[in-house]
Design an enzyme around this catalytic site. Structure first.
Site, short mmCIF file in Angstrom:
data_model
loop_
_atom_site.label_atom_id
_atom_site.label_comp_id
_atom_site.label_asym_id
_atom_site.label_seq_id
_atom_site.Cartn_x
_atom_site.Cartn_y
_atom_site.Cartn_z
CB VAL A 185 26.21 33.16 37.48
CG1 VAL A 185 25.06 33.14 38.47
CG2 VAL A 185 26.91 34.51 37.52
CE LYS A 186 31.70 35.92 35.53
NZ LYS A 186 30.98 36.77 36.51
#
Ligand SMILES: *Cc1c(COP(=O)(O)O)cnc(C)c1O
Length: 397
Positions: A185-186
């Site tokens: 999710v970065k």
């Protein structure tokens, strides 16, 4: 923030290279690998983009933090200062080494308050670890001055702020060591992965060995390499590195999309009396992965999150009540709930956080809302979102 929104041909091509050669490991197999060294290439790309001498790519951001600390000789009983608002990875990395996490208040930057840091320094303090939450940074100049005065290491957790900068330097490169996460999710992702950067030759060499069982990586025969000190396995696979290699080439494009979307939302909320934006320290440039703002008080912040969600605005977080990002819900840390016995130094030195006064952090985090900035929104979608958000918030303040 999430780079996964933009997966495409570039990522597929890099992964296909690895599958074609069949060498999924980052070290060795020179003859078979068709000259594909995805992890090494990604390390070079990170070092260049972050204007740093060295980058070590590893299996996660948490691993990067652990290795960064280990590479600088942090061990049992050493105290590491971290903010009350962060991700659990901060204290996990510290505890993994038998070191002691010392929680300290955040201020209106939503990161470490330099005054609170000064008050927390003891003879056992070794490291100050600011965490650049939600795309923006701590007052790094003040923290650096403090670290120099007390002989402490400055370790930046830039996992949520890759591509931001401070006084012209990429975040992560301002301190002695900096860490990034490339989890799913970065801003850019490897699926799972992380990296540390440093200009310190010794820390880099230590990190290189430590992350691969202590291998000194000298010569051509892996089995014959020696092990100057104890290590662990925090290696990344070539498949994960391949994804990251495609993603880092797209980082600056992602950042400019985030900046456009952030600006549209911010402009819409700016005229609302009672909404204030988080403070970005002078000299700082965000990576625009979140737009974070303060409501006048806790009650209205809670109401704002509820109202935004009911109006169909997803991705707005109220961290004060969050299980993973704020000290109030870390009962596993406070109660030292571990599967096995913890080092005596940790048991002796960990402050009793059930009695701690973090009212300064509560003051800021209790009234904060952070909205995730996505890459795949079209400009008109962002405009609509901005209008809805402004209407909802205007009614509340
Ligand atoms: C994601 C994150 C980490 C840990 O990274 P993983 O790759 O998920 O282990 C550490 N610190 C912060 C601030 C993060 O957001």
């Amino acid at each position: 923030m999430p780079g996964f929104e933009r997966f495409g041909e570039q990522e597929k091509k890099e992964v296909q290279d690895v599958l074609d050669s069949g060498v999924l490991m980052r070290y060795g197999f020179d003859g078979m690998r068709n000259d594909h060294w995805k992890a090494k290439e990604l390390e070079a790309a990170i070092a260049t983009r972050m204007e740093c001498k060295h980058a070590q790519l590893v299996s996660s951001g948490t691993a990067a933090l652990t290795i960064a600390l280990a590479s600088a000789g942090i061990g049992a009983g050493d105290e590491v200062i971290i903010p009350t608002f962060t991700f659990v990875a901060s204290f996990e990395a510290i505890l993994a080494l038998g070191a002691v996490p010392i929680l300290v208040d955040v201020d209106d930057t939503l990161t470490l308050d330099p005054i609170a840091v000064t008050q927390a320094i003891t003879k056992n303090t070794k490291v100050v670890m600011p965490v650049h939450m939600c795309g923006s940074m701590a007052n790094l100049r003040a923290l650096k001055v403090l670290c120099e005065k007390h002989g402490l290491l400055l370790l930046e957790d830039a996992c949520q702020a890759i591509g931001g900068s401070y006084e012209g330097k990429p975040l992560g490169s301002y301190g002695d060591l900096g860490c990034f996460s490339f989890d799913y999710v970065k801003t850019i992702t490897c699926g799972e992965g992380g990296a540390l950067i440093t200009n310190n030759e010794k820390y880099y060499t230590n990190a290189d060995h430590y992350s691969d069982h202590g291998h000194d990586h000298l010569g051509q025969d892996r089995g014959a390499e020696s092990h100057p000190f104890l290590g662990y396995n925090y290696r990344i696979s070539e498949l994960n590195a391949a994804v990251g290699l495609a993603q880092i080439r797209r980082l600056d494009d992602f950042l400019s999309i985030q900046e456009r979307n952030y600006a549209i939302l911010r402009t819409a909320l700016e005229p609302i009396d009672g909404i204030k934006f988080r403070t970005v320290p002078e000299g700082g440039v965000e990576n625009y992965s979140f737009l974070s703002f303060f409501l006048p008080d806790e009650t209205r912040a809670k109401a704002a999150q509820k109202a935004l969600s009911e109006a169909g605005i997803d991705g707005c977080f109220y961290w004060f009540d969050n299980n993973w990002h704020y000290y109030r819900k870390w009962d596993h840390l406070t109660g030292l709930k571990s599967l096995g016995n913890l080092p005596q130094e940790v048991k002796d030195r960990l402050p009793d956080y059930s009695k701690a006064d973090f009212s300064k952090s509560d003051h800021w985090v209790g009234r904060t809302i952070s909205c995730l900035i996505k890459l795949n929104w079209t400009e008109s979608e962002v405009q609509d979102r901005a209008k809805t958000m402004a209407a909802v918030l205007q009614k509340l303040v």
